[in-house]
Design a protein around this motif. Structure first.
Motif, PDB file in Angstrom:
ATOM      1  N   VAL A   2      34.913  33.033  40.785  1.00 40.51           N
ATOM      2  CA  VAL A   2      35.724  33.447  39.461  1.00 40.51           C
ATOM      3  C   VAL A   2      35.944  34.228  38.497  1.00 40.51           C
ATOM      4  CG1 VAL A   2      38.305  34.277  39.993  1.00 40.51           C
ATOM      5  CG2 VAL A   2      37.877  32.854  41.372  1.00 40.51           C
ATOM      6  N   GLN A   3      35.858  35.541  38.348  1.00 37.34           N
ATOM      7  CA  GLN A   3      35.238  35.982  36.881  1.00 37.34           C
ATOM      8  C   GLN A   3      37.044  36.932  36.745  1.00 37.34           C
ATOM      9  OE1 GLN A   3      32.282  36.836  39.413  1.00 37.34           O
ATOM     10  NE2 GLN A   3      31.814  34.547  38.601  1.00 37.34           N
ATOM     11  N   LEU A   4      37.080  36.841  35.816  1.00 40.18           N
ATOM     12  CA  LEU A   4      38.454  37.322  35.390  1.00 40.18           C
ATOM     13  C   LEU A   4      38.482  38.673  34.011  1.00 40.18           C
ATOM     14  CD1 LEU A   4      40.992  34.480  36.376  1.00 40.18           C
ATOM     15  CD2 LEU A   4      40.613  36.096  37.399  1.00 40.18           C
ATOM     16  N   VAL A   5      39.275  39.502  34.351  1.00 39.92           N
ATOM     17  CA  VAL A   5      38.946  40.443  33.206  1.00 39.92           C
ATOM     18  C   VAL A   5      40.378  40.713  33.080  1.00 39.92           C
ATOM     19  CG1 VAL A   5      37.871  42.508  32.007  1.00 39.92           C
ATOM     20  CG2 VAL A   5      35.892  41.280  33.349  1.00 39.92           C
ATOM     21  N   GLU A   6      40.462  40.767  31.850  1.00 40.55           N
ATOM     22  CA  GLU A   6      42.164  41.632  31.790  1.00 40.55           C
ATOM     23  C   GLU A   6      42.142  42.691  30.786  1.00 40.55           C
ATOM     24  OE1 GLU A   6      42.154  36.577  30.063  1.00 40.55           O
ATOM     25  OE2 GLU A   6      41.181  38.735  30.221  1.00 40.55           O
ATOM     26  N   SER A   7      43.206  43.713  30.507  1.00 43.28           N
ATOM     27  CA  SER A   7      43.327  45.365  29.781  1.00 43.28           C
ATOM     28  C   SER A   7      44.458  45.737  29.365  1.00 43.28           C
ATOM     29  CB  SER A   7      42.314  46.052  30.753  1.00 43.28           C
ATOM     30  OG  SER A   7      42.898  45.934  31.977  1.00 43.28           O
ATOM     31  N   GLY A   8      45.431  46.382  28.521  1.00 39.00           N
ATOM     32  CA  GLY A   8      46.308  46.547  28.568  1.00 39.00           C
ATOM     33  C   GLY A   8      46.796  46.445  27.347  1.00 39.00           C
ATOM     34  N   GLY A   9      46.385  45.781  27.126  1.00 35.79           N
ATOM     35  CA  GLY A   9      46.318  44.730  25.258  1.00 35.79           C
ATOM     36  C   GLY A   9      47.267  46.434  24.550  1.00 35.79           C
ATOM     37  N   GLY A  15      61.029  45.887  21.283  1.00 38.86           N
ATOM     38  CA  GLY A  15      61.696  46.436  22.256  1.00 38.86           C
ATOM     39  C   GLY A  15      61.159  47.661  23.147  1.00 38.86           C
ATOM     40  N   GLY A  16      59.382  47.649  23.188  1.00 41.31           N
ATOM     41  CA  GLY A  16      58.854  48.643  23.912  1.00 41.31           C
ATOM     42  C   GLY A  16      58.465  47.383  24.931  1.00 41.31           C
ATOM     43  N   SER A  17      57.519  48.379  25.908  1.00 38.48           N
ATOM     44  CA  SER A  17      57.029  47.144  27.458  1.00 38.48           C
ATOM     45  C   SER A  17      55.448  47.644  27.378  1.00 38.48           C
ATOM     46  CB  SER A  17      57.889  48.085  28.033  1.00 38.48           C
ATOM     47  OG  SER A  17      58.459  48.139  28.158  1.00 38.48           O
ATOM     48  N   LEU A  18      54.593  46.872  28.120  1.00 34.75           N
ATOM     49  CA  LEU A  18      53.330  47.023  28.345  1.00 34.75           C
ATOM     50  C   LEU A  18      52.900  45.909  29.491  1.00 34.75           C
ATOM     51  CD1 LEU A  18      51.503  45.665  24.940  1.00 34.75           C
ATOM     52  CD2 LEU A  18      51.436  48.052  26.066  1.00 34.75           C
ATOM     53  N   ARG A  19      52.023  47.366  30.003  1.00 35.04           N
ATOM     54  CA  ARG A  19      51.553  46.410  31.602  1.00 35.04           C
ATOM     55  C   ARG A  19      49.830  45.553  31.192  1.00 35.04           C
ATOM     56  NH1 ARG A  19      51.184  48.691  37.706  1.00 35.04           N
ATOM     57  NH2 ARG A  19      49.273  49.275  36.921  1.00 35.04           N
ATOM     58  N   LEU A  20      50.110  44.425  31.385  1.00 36.46           N
ATOM     59  CA  LEU A  20      48.307  43.479  31.261  1.00 36.46           C
ATOM     60  C   LEU A  20      47.891  44.072  32.849  1.00 36.46           C
ATOM     61  CD1 LEU A  20      49.509  40.957  28.740  1.00 36.46           C
ATOM     62  CD2 LEU A  20      48.508  44.050  27.964  1.00 36.46           C
ATOM     63  N   SER A  21      46.766  43.845  32.941  1.00 33.50           N
ATOM     64  CA  SER A  21      45.799  43.799  33.846  1.00 33.50           C
ATOM     65  C   SER A  21      45.357  42.661  33.808  1.00 33.50           C
ATOM     66  CB  SER A  21      45.949  45.254  35.034  1.00 33.50           C
ATOM     67  OG  SER A  21      46.520  46.274  34.646  1.00 33.50           O
ATOM     68  N   CYS A  22      44.795  41.954  35.433  1.00 26.71           N
ATOM     69  CA  CYS A  22      43.809  40.887  36.080  1.00 26.71           C
ATOM     70  C   CYS A  22      42.693  41.084  36.336  1.00 26.71           C
ATOM     71  CB  CYS A  22      44.450  39.758  35.151  1.00 26.71           C
ATOM     72  SG  CYS A  22      43.048  38.509  35.701  1.00 26.71           S
ATOM     73  N   ALA A  23      42.147  42.029  36.656  1.00 25.43           N
ATOM     74  CA  ALA A  23      41.022  42.294  37.719  1.00 25.43           C
ATOM     75  C   ALA A  23      39.820  41.347  37.700  1.00 25.43           C
ATOM     76  CB  ALA A  23      40.441  43.222  37.023  1.00 25.43           C
ATOM     77  N   ALA A  24      40.271  40.767  38.948  1.00 24.01           N
ATOM     78  CA  ALA A  24      39.594  39.456  39.322  1.00 24.01           C
ATOM     79  C   ALA A  24      37.961  40.151  40.739  1.00 24.01           C
ATOM     80  CB  ALA A  24      40.247  37.922  40.157  1.00 24.01           C
ATOM     81  N   SER A  25      37.055  39.812  40.281  1.00 26.64           N
ATOM     82  CA  SER A  25      36.319  39.643  41.595  1.00 26.64           C
ATOM     83  C   SER A  25      35.832  37.991  41.975  1.00 26.64           C
ATOM     84  CB  SER A  25      35.024  39.916  40.338  1.00 26.64           C
ATOM     85  OG  SER A  25      34.172  38.640  39.468  1.00 26.64           O
ATOM     86  N   GLY A  26      35.110  38.229  43.071  1.00 27.92           N
ATOM     87  CA  GLY A  26      35.144  36.720  43.873  1.00 27.92           C
ATOM     88  C   GLY A  26      36.468  36.572  44.904  1.00 27.92           C
ATOM     89  N   ARG A  27      35.700  35.848  46.395  1.00 24.71           N
ATOM     90  CA  ARG A  27      35.991  36.251  47.152  1.00 24.71           C
ATOM     91  C   ARG A  27      37.467  35.679  47.446  1.00 24.71           C
ATOM     92  NH1 ARG A  27      32.016  34.434  51.794  1.00 24.71           N
ATOM     93  NH2 ARG A  27      31.322  32.767  50.726  1.00 24.71           N
ATOM     94  N   THR A  28      37.572  34.971  46.511  1.00 25.15           N
ATOM     95  CA  THR A  28      38.896  33.683  47.201  1.00 25.15           C
ATOM     96  C   THR A  28      40.230  33.876  46.155  1.00 25.15           C
ATOM     97  OG1 THR A  28      37.696  32.346  44.984  1.00 25.15           O
ATOM     98  CG2 THR A  28      37.236  31.786  46.975  1.00 25.15           C
ATOM     99  N   PHE A  29      40.387  35.231  45.471  1.00 18.97           N
ATOM    100  CA  PHE A  29      40.564  35.556  44.938  1.00 18.97           C
ATOM    101  C   PHE A  29      42.390  35.093  45.617  1.00 18.97           C
ATOM    102  CE2 PHE A  29      44.069  37.489  41.444  1.00 18.97           C
ATOM    103  CZ  PHE A  29      44.590  37.810  42.280  1.00 18.97           C
ATOM    104  N   SER A  30      42.140  36.137  46.887  1.00 21.73           N
ATOM    105  CA  SER A  30      43.619  36.272  47.385  1.00 21.73           C
ATOM    106  C   SER A  30      44.009  34.938  47.602  1.00 21.73           C
ATOM    107  CB  SER A  30      43.369  36.616  48.536  1.00 21.73           C
ATOM    108  OG  SER A  30      42.865  36.187  49.623  1.00 21.73           O
ATOM    109  N   ARG A  31      43.127  33.136  47.470  1.00 22.53           N
ATOM    110  CA  ARG A  31      43.842  32.336  47.964  1.00 22.53           C
ATOM    111  C   ARG A  31      44.649  31.174  46.853  1.00 22.53           C
ATOM    112  NH1 ARG A  31      39.662  32.530  51.262  1.00 22.53           N
ATOM    113  NH2 ARG A  31      38.261  31.130  50.714  1.00 22.53           N
ATOM    114  N   SER A  32      44.107  32.113  45.203  1.00 23.25           N
ATOM    115  CA  SER A  32      44.262  31.681  44.391  1.00 23.25           C
ATOM    116  C   SER A  32      45.572  31.758  43.847  1.00 23.25           C
ATOM    117  CB  SER A  32      43.391  32.126  43.470  1.00 23.25           C
ATOM    118  OG  SER A  32      42.278  31.890  44.062  1.00 23.25           O
ATOM    119  N   GLY A  33      46.481  30.644  43.598  1.00 23.67           N
ATOM    120  CA  GLY A  33      47.403  30.769  42.405  1.00 23.67           C
ATOM    121  C   GLY A  33      47.115  31.451  41.012  1.00 23.67           C
ATOM    122  N   MET A  34      47.987  31.542  40.212  1.00 24.69           N
ATOM    123  CA  MET A  34      47.269  33.375  39.192  1.00 24.69           C
ATOM    124  C   MET A  34      48.419  32.704  37.887  1.00 24.69           C
ATOM    125  SD  MET A  34      44.174  34.470  39.930  1.00 24.69           S
ATOM    126  CE  MET A  34      44.274  35.451  38.200  1.00 24.69           C
ATOM    127  N   GLY A  35      47.666  32.581  36.770  1.00 21.53           N
ATOM    128  CA  GLY A  35      48.983  32.432  35.712  1.00 21.53           C
ATOM    129  C   GLY A  35      48.363  33.361  34.600  1.00 21.53           C
TER     130      GLY A  35
END
Length: 124
Positions: A2-9, A15-35
């Motif tokens: 699995v390769q992971l790429v974060e973005s959104g920082g 007091g403000g807000s941000l949303r971070l994203s983490c895009a994954a590649s690899g077939r097993t992502f849907s079976r992976s716990g994420m942190g």
């Protein structure tokens, strides 16, 4: 594998807000716990939150509980960290991580794959 790429920082006022994203590649992502973890200068990398494979179970560090929310979209192979009511002490590099297990975990050593991180800076 699995390769992971974060973005959104970035820079945000307290007091403000941000949303971070983490895009994954690899077939097993849907079976992976994420942190999400973070590391401030001079400090250890610490747990922020985690989510299981289905998105049905998530839990958080006490320091962010009620302010941060993790979600995932398995079809898009992406996990998100929505951060609200940001504080100066939230300033850190934020990392997402994946594990070869379907449940989440708060332990760094339980994770097998890590992204490169994205900087979040909260100005007071």
């Amino acid at each position: 594998q699995v390769q992971l790429v974060e973005s959104g920082g970035g820079l945000v006022q307290a007091g403000g807000s941000l949303r971070l994203s983490c895009a994954a590649s690899g077939r097993t992502f849907s079976r992976s716990g994420m942190g999400w973890f973070r590391q401030a200068p001079g400090k250890e990398r610490e747990f922020v939150g985690t989510i299981n494979w289905s998105g049905g179970n998530a839990y958080y560090a006490d320091s962010v509980k009620g302010r941060f929310t993790i979600s995932r979209d398995n079809a898009k192979k992406t996990v998100y960290l929505q951060m609200s009511s940001l504080k100066a002490e939230d300033t850190a590099v934020y990392y997402c991580a994946a594990r070869r297990h379907d449940s989440g975990s708060s332990y760094r050593d339980d994770y097998d794959y890590w992204g490169q991180g994205t900087q979040v800076t909260v100005s007071s």
